[in-house]
Design an enzyme around this catalytic site. Structure first.
Site, PDB file in Angstrom:
ATOM      1  CE1 TYR A 156      36.697  38.509  46.359  1.00  0.00           C
ATOM      2  CE2 TYR A 156      37.782  40.506  47.132  1.00  0.00           C
ATOM      3  CZ  TYR A 156      37.853  39.258  46.546  1.00  0.00           C
ATOM      4  OH  TYR A 156      39.066  38.764  46.143  1.00  0.00           O
TER       5      TYR A 156
HETATM    6  N1  LIG Z   1      42.442  39.720  40.726  1.00  0.00           N
HETATM    7  C1  LIG Z   1      42.506  40.457  41.813  1.00  0.00           C
HETATM    8  O1  LIG Z   1      42.685  41.682  41.732  1.00  0.00           O
HETATM    9  C2  LIG Z   1      42.388  39.815  43.166  1.00  0.00           C
HETATM   10  C3  LIG Z   1      42.662  40.589  44.299  1.00  0.00           C
HETATM   11  C4  LIG Z   1      42.574  40.000  45.563  1.00  0.00           C
HETATM   12  C5  LIG Z   1      42.224  38.663  45.674  1.00  0.00           C
HETATM   13  N2  LIG Z   1      41.943  37.933  44.545  1.00  0.00           N
HETATM   14  C6  LIG Z   1      41.580  36.531  44.726  1.00  0.00           C
HETATM   15  O2  LIG Z   1      42.517  35.731  44.043  1.00  0.00           O
HETATM   16  C7  LIG Z   1      41.892  34.509  43.631  1.00  0.00           C
HETATM   17  C8  LIG Z   1      42.111  34.309  42.137  1.00  0.00           C
HETATM   18  O3  LIG Z   1      41.486  35.384  41.462  1.00  0.00           O
HETATM   19  P1  LIG Z   1      41.715  35.730  39.929  1.00  0.00           P
HETATM   20  O4  LIG Z   1      41.752  37.191  39.842  1.00  0.00           O
HETATM   21  O5  LIG Z   1      42.811  34.921  39.355  1.00  0.00           O
HETATM   22  O6  LIG Z   1      40.282  35.295  39.358  1.00  0.00           O
HETATM   23  P2  LIG Z   1      39.847  34.383  38.116  1.00  0.00           P
HETATM   24  O7  LIG Z   1      38.389  34.589  37.991  1.00  0.00           O
HETATM   25  O8  LIG Z   1      40.710  34.657  36.953  1.00  0.00           O
HETATM   26  O9  LIG Z   1      40.160  32.922  38.660  1.00  0.00           O
HETATM   27  C9  LIG Z   1      39.406  32.340  39.675  1.00  0.00           C
HETATM   28  C10 LIG Z   1      39.140  30.912  39.303  1.00  0.00           C
HETATM   29  O10 LIG Z   1      38.363  30.299  40.347  1.00  0.00           O
HETATM   30  C11 LIG Z   1      37.394  29.481  39.727  1.00  0.00           C
HETATM   31  N3  LIG Z   1      36.257  29.284  40.622  1.00  0.00           N
HETATM   32  C12 LIG Z   1      35.384  30.223  41.068  1.00  0.00           C
HETATM   33  N4  LIG Z   1      34.432  29.665  41.797  1.00  0.00           N
HETATM   34  C13 LIG Z   1      34.703  28.329  41.828  1.00  0.00           C
HETATM   35  C14 LIG Z   1      34.047  27.210  42.417  1.00  0.00           C
HETATM   36  N5  LIG Z   1      32.897  27.347  43.104  1.00  0.00           N
HETATM   37  N6  LIG Z   1      34.586  25.977  42.243  1.00  0.00           N
HETATM   38  C15 LIG Z   1      35.714  25.833  41.518  1.00  0.00           C
HETATM   39  N7  LIG Z   1      36.367  26.845  40.925  1.00  0.00           N
HETATM   40  C16 LIG Z   1      35.858  28.083  41.080  1.00  0.00           C
HETATM   41  C17 LIG Z   1      37.005  30.235  38.462  1.00  0.00           C
HETATM   42  O11 LIG Z   1      36.386  29.394  37.504  1.00  0.00           O
HETATM   43  C18 LIG Z   1      38.336  30.786  38.001  1.00  0.00           C
HETATM   44  O12 LIG Z   1      38.998  29.942  37.102  1.00  0.00           O
HETATM   45  C19 LIG Z   1      40.432  34.637  44.012  1.00  0.00           C
HETATM   46  O13 LIG Z   1      40.206  34.003  45.238  1.00  0.00           O
HETATM   47  C20 LIG Z   1      40.232  36.134  44.140  1.00  0.00           C
HETATM   48  O14 LIG Z   1      39.157  36.456  44.972  1.00  0.00           O
HETATM   49  C21 LIG Z   1      42.033  38.483  43.309  1.00  0.00           C
END
Ligand SMILES: NC(=O)c1ccc[n+]([C@@H]2O[C@H](COP(=O)([O-])OP(=O)(O)OC[C@H]3O[C@@H](n4cnc5c(N)ncnc54)[C@H](O)[C@@H]3O)[C@@H](O)[C@H]2O)c1
Length: 252
Positions: A156
């Site tokens: 990641y």
């Molecule tokens: N949740 C955490 O603890 C955390 C921590 C650090 C960073 N992040 C980052 O924050 C962002 C949001 O994460 P989240 O936790 O809300 O996750 P989530 O899975 O709830 O939401 C991510 C969204 O991105 C969409 N997505 C993924 N791949 C895609 C693609 N190829 N094309 C279009 N849409 C796509 C998914 O369908 C989903 O709706 C992400 O980039 C994640 O890596 C999350």
């Protein structure tokens, strides 16, 4: 009082749920008109319904944004509907969090596609319009784990590290053109998915919370708030930064 993003047009990727939805909600509340994009079409349409009706309903762009043509169509549809684009939030992504040696070639490719290629293509296609108007705000959601090398995050982090690096490179390239590029890097965030993971395997998630001096995950609204600030004209001299929203889990 005029809202901070009144008159601005924003695209938020990965906005069907989680942090992306919270960002979309926040940018809209701050006055922006928005397009939301996601690969999960059903969930994306439900998200749009929650965000508004009639003229207030966001433009919906469904598809896999790691595919160049989908990202290009998202930007074109936004410009067709609203006339321009001021703000791009590269939030689409998500981790496949496991030891590096447990990954398969497919899970590694998916990790990079989701987190890096989505940001590369969306930025690539948003830039011509931002350059034309000599104004733009590109805010990408990265990860604090790139900084503190969290357990099981190597694959990641390879993808998110690419997003951080894209940001610094573009910040320099466009520093004289009114376009800023920044990363908001959260620690573990209190999303629906994280809550489900805690319910299923509390011990596995505990170590990601234990590294946070404030002793809890970030709230989605806390991440959205930083994204909102970096999306404004107020943040005009902030570029090329990776700003952690992490309760102190990596400092400086
Ligand atoms: N949740 C955490 O603890 C955390 C921590 C650090 C960073 N992040 C980052 O924050 C962002 C949001 O994460 P989240 O936790 O809300 O996750 P989530 O899975 O709830 O939401 C991510 C969204 O991105 C969409 N997505 C993924 N791949 C895609 C693609 N190829 N094309 C279009 N849409 C796509 C998914 O369908 C989903 O709706 C992400 O980039 C994640 O890596 C999350």
């Amino acid at each position: 009082m005029t809202k901070m993003l009144e008159g601005r047009i924003a695209v938020v990727t990965g906005a069907a749920q989680g942090i992306g939805f919270a960002i979309a909600e926040r940018l809209q509340a701050d006055g922006a008109r928005i397009a939301i994009a996601d690969v999960d079409e059903g969930q994306l349409n439900r998200a749009a319904d929650r965000l508004g009706a009639g003229d207030d309903r966001p433009l919906v762009c469904a598809g896999d944004l790691s595919r160049e043509t989908v990202a290009r169509d998202m930007i074109e549809a936004t410009i067709t509907r609203f006339g321009t684009i001021d703000i791009l939030v590269n939030n689409a992504g998500g981790g496949i969090i496991q030891p590096f040696v447990d990954h398969t070639p497919e899970s590694l490719r998916t990790t990079v596609d989701r987190n890096l290629w989505t940001a590369v293509w969306a930025t690539f296609y948003a830039l011509p319009e931002m350059r034309r108007k000599r104004y733009g705000r590109v805010v990408s959601v990265g990860a604090d784990s790139v900084r503190n090398g969290l357990w099981n995050h190597a694959g990641y982090n390879a993808a998110k590290g690419g997003v951080h690096a894209l940001t610094t490179g573009l910040a320099r390239e466009f520093a004289l053109e009114g376009i800023t590029f920044n990363v908001v890097a959260p620690c573990i965030v209190n999303t629906e998915r994280v809550r489900a993971a805690v319910a299923q395997a509390p011990e596995a998630v505990k170590k990601y919370i234990d590294v946070v001096p404030m002793g809890r995950p970030a709230e989605m609204a806390e991440v959205a708030s930083m994204v909102a600030y970096l999306s404004t004209g107020e943040a005009s001299f902030v570029t090329g930064q990776v700003i952690s929203v992490n309760g102190g889990s990596a400092m400086l």
